[in-house]
Design an enzyme around this catalytic site. Structure first.
Site, PDB file in Angstrom:
ATOM      1  N   MET A 100       0.835  -1.202   0.000  1.00  0.00           N
ATOM      2  CA  MET A 100       0.000   0.000   0.000  1.00  0.00           C
ATOM      3  C   MET A 100       0.873   1.257   0.000  1.00  0.00           C
ATOM      4  O   MET A 100       0.394   2.356   0.260  1.00  0.00           O
ATOM      5  CB  MET A 100      -0.945   0.006   1.202  1.00  0.00           C
ATOM      6  CG  MET A 100      -1.900  -1.190   1.190  1.00  0.00           C
ATOM      7  SD  MET A 100      -3.431  -0.898   2.083  1.00  0.00           S
ATOM      8  CE  MET A 100      -2.814  -0.605   3.737  1.00  0.00           C
ATOM      9  N   GLY A 101       2.158   1.088  -0.289  1.00  0.00           N
ATOM     10  CA  GLY A 101       3.036   2.250  -0.425  1.00  0.00           C
ATOM     11  C   GLY A 101       3.493   2.836   0.896  1.00  0.00           C
ATOM     12  O   GLY A 101       3.360   2.228   1.949  1.00  0.00           O
ATOM     13  N   HIS A 132       9.094  -3.338   3.543  1.00  0.00           N
ATOM     14  CA  HIS A 132       8.736  -3.561   2.138  1.00  0.00           C
ATOM     15  C   HIS A 132       9.987  -3.913   1.315  1.00  0.00           C
ATOM     16  O   HIS A 132       9.963  -4.788   0.454  1.00  0.00           O
ATOM     17  CB  HIS A 132       8.114  -2.301   1.529  1.00  0.00           C
ATOM     18  CG  HIS A 132       6.845  -1.843   2.194  1.00  0.00           C
ATOM     19  ND1 HIS A 132       6.767  -0.697   2.936  1.00  0.00           N
ATOM     20  CD2 HIS A 132       5.593  -2.388   2.219  1.00  0.00           C
ATOM     21  CE1 HIS A 132       5.534  -0.532   3.374  1.00  0.00           C
ATOM     22  NE2 HIS A 132       4.795  -1.548   2.969  1.00  0.00           N
ATOM     23  N   GLY A 148       4.747 -10.150   4.155  1.00  0.00           N
ATOM     24  CA  GLY A 148       5.472 -10.021   5.410  1.00  0.00           C
ATOM     25  C   GLY A 148       4.823 -10.819   6.530  1.00  0.00           C
ATOM     26  O   GLY A 148       3.596 -10.880   6.645  1.00  0.00           O
TER      27      GLY A 148
HETATM   28  P1  AMP Z   1       1.418  -2.789   3.529  1.00  0.00           P
HETATM   29  O1  AMP Z   1       1.989  -1.767   2.587  1.00  0.00           O
HETATM   30  O2  AMP Z   1       1.460  -2.347   4.962  1.00  0.00           O
HETATM   31  O3  AMP Z   1       0.106  -3.346   3.083  1.00  0.00           O
HETATM   32  O4  AMP Z   1       2.427  -4.010   3.495  1.00  0.00           O
HETATM   33  C1  AMP Z   1       2.787  -4.619   2.271  1.00  0.00           C
HETATM   34  C2  AMP Z   1       3.550  -5.879   2.558  1.00  0.00           C
HETATM   35  O5  AMP Z   1       4.703  -5.563   3.344  1.00  0.00           O
HETATM   36  C3  AMP Z   1       2.738  -6.883   3.377  1.00  0.00           C
HETATM   37  O6  AMP Z   1       3.018  -8.192   2.895  1.00  0.00           O
HETATM   38  C4  AMP Z   1       3.272  -6.684   4.765  1.00  0.00           C
HETATM   39  O7  AMP Z   1       3.147  -7.822   5.582  1.00  0.00           O
HETATM   40  C5  AMP Z   1       4.721  -6.372   4.497  1.00  0.00           C
HETATM   41  N1  AMP Z   1       5.305  -5.643   5.631  1.00  0.00           N
HETATM   42  C6  AMP Z   1       4.826  -4.521   6.225  1.00  0.00           C
HETATM   43  N2  AMP Z   1       5.594  -4.173   7.268  1.00  0.00           N
HETATM   44  C7  AMP Z   1       6.588  -5.121   7.341  1.00  0.00           C
HETATM   45  C8  AMP Z   1       7.693  -5.327   8.217  1.00  0.00           C
HETATM   46  N3  AMP Z   1       7.957  -4.505   9.228  1.00  0.00           N
HETATM   47  N4  AMP Z   1       8.490  -6.387   7.987  1.00  0.00           N
HETATM   48  C9  AMP Z   1       8.235  -7.247   6.971  1.00  0.00           C
HETATM   49  N5  AMP Z   1       7.215  -7.100   6.105  1.00  0.00           N
HETATM   50  C10 AMP Z   1       6.393  -6.055   6.293  1.00  0.00           C
END
Ligand code: AMP
Length: 285
Positions: A30-31, A37, A150
């Protein structure tokens, strides 16, 4: 890196990559990118010939009272980070591109009947239907050989894996360990919501995970008693308000009586008005 906003352009990119006999790894986001990420991107780079990333703040997975409108966004910075990380294609669709008939007219959705009502799904009704629907759409558009998620969002990873398994999707779903700040706080785009004082209090989640690990290593096997101890531990932080604290099995995400096999401590805690999640998976042999 090619930045593509149209589904049709992504399909053409995919076709060319296929004709070259190259594999594609996909990282949906989601940026407002951070090191978490970028670790997913790094893991993707190591496994496939081409890496595709999407940035889409998916309105379908936000509840009416949630932070969709104020969710942080910075496309320019994200693009630069992804170029530096060696990404080949960034898919940056508008809401109209993804939901051309409008959000409320999205008649077909993907629902997991059991797991999506547990943990975050209980606090955020409809959230995982929104996640699965957008992930399904993105998988159809990008047609990756593998996709990286993640472990920070462990329930999401488990539910996406289950969707792929239940629907016989030829996509390998790969989990990546949580990236943390030096004091243990899991990196998250939402951490920018925290004030200075809240930022310090937010370490309570990681400290609770460590407490859990110590207790299990010391021989605690009564999951309900351990849960109570963790609740008390978190409650000592005055800025923390618990949404849920659960110790569940790693397959059906059901609460346990006695710890055995592979299980997860899952936490959702409000620090001020910001809802943070974290988790720790452990296995007893
Ligand atoms: P989001 O942009 O928050 O939807 O996250 C996108 C992807 O990045 C998802 O698969 C999350 O689980 C992963 N992600 C977000 N934060 C972390 C983190 N601190 N460590 C590892 N992966 C992450």
């Amino acid at each position: 890196m090619q930045t593509l906003r149209a589904i049709e352009a992504v399909r053409q990119w995919r076709e060319t990559v296929r004709q070259n006999g190259q594999s594609v790894a996909f990282v949906p986001t989601m940026g407002y990118l951070h090191e978490g990420h970028l670790q997913l991107v790094k893991a993707a780079r190591a496994k496939a010939d081409r890496v595709a990333v999407s940035i889409f703040v998916n309105p379908l997975q936000f509840g009416p009272q949630e932070d969709f409108d104020r969710y942080p966004r910075d496309e320019r910075r994200d693009e630069r980070l992804l170029i530096d990380a060696g990404v080949d294609m960034l898919f940056l669709p508008s809401a109209e591109e993804m939901y051309p008939h409008g959000l409320t007219a999205q008649q077909t959705t993907i629902q997991n009947n059991e797991l999506s009502g547990r943990l975050c799904g209980a606090s955020r009704p409809g959230h995982f239907t929104g996640v699965l629907t957008v992930v399904a759409k993105l998988f159809h558009i990008i047609q990756p050989d593998m996709a990286f998620f993640g472990e920070k969002d462990m329930q999401q990873l488990i539910i996406v894996r289950r969707m792929v398994d239940d629907l016989n999707w030829p996509v390998q779903v790969i989990g990546v360990p949580t990236v943390r700040e030096p004091d243990g706080l899991a990196k998250s785009s939402r951490n920018v919501y925290l004030s200075g004082e809240e930022r310090l209090a937010a370490t309570i989640l990681y400290r609770a995970l460590q407490f859990f690990e110590r207790e299990v290593q010391a021989g605690e096997r009564d999951a309900r008693r351990l849960r109570e101890k963790i609740v008390r531990f978190i409650t000592e932080e005055p800025l923390a308000r618990i949404d849920y604290v659960e110790i569940v099995d790693a397959v059906r995400l059901q609460p346990m009586d006695r710890l055995h096999g592979t299980f997860i401590l899952a936490l959702a805690v409000y620090i001020g008005t910001t809802r943070l999640i974290d988790n720790k998976m452990m296995t007893l042999t």
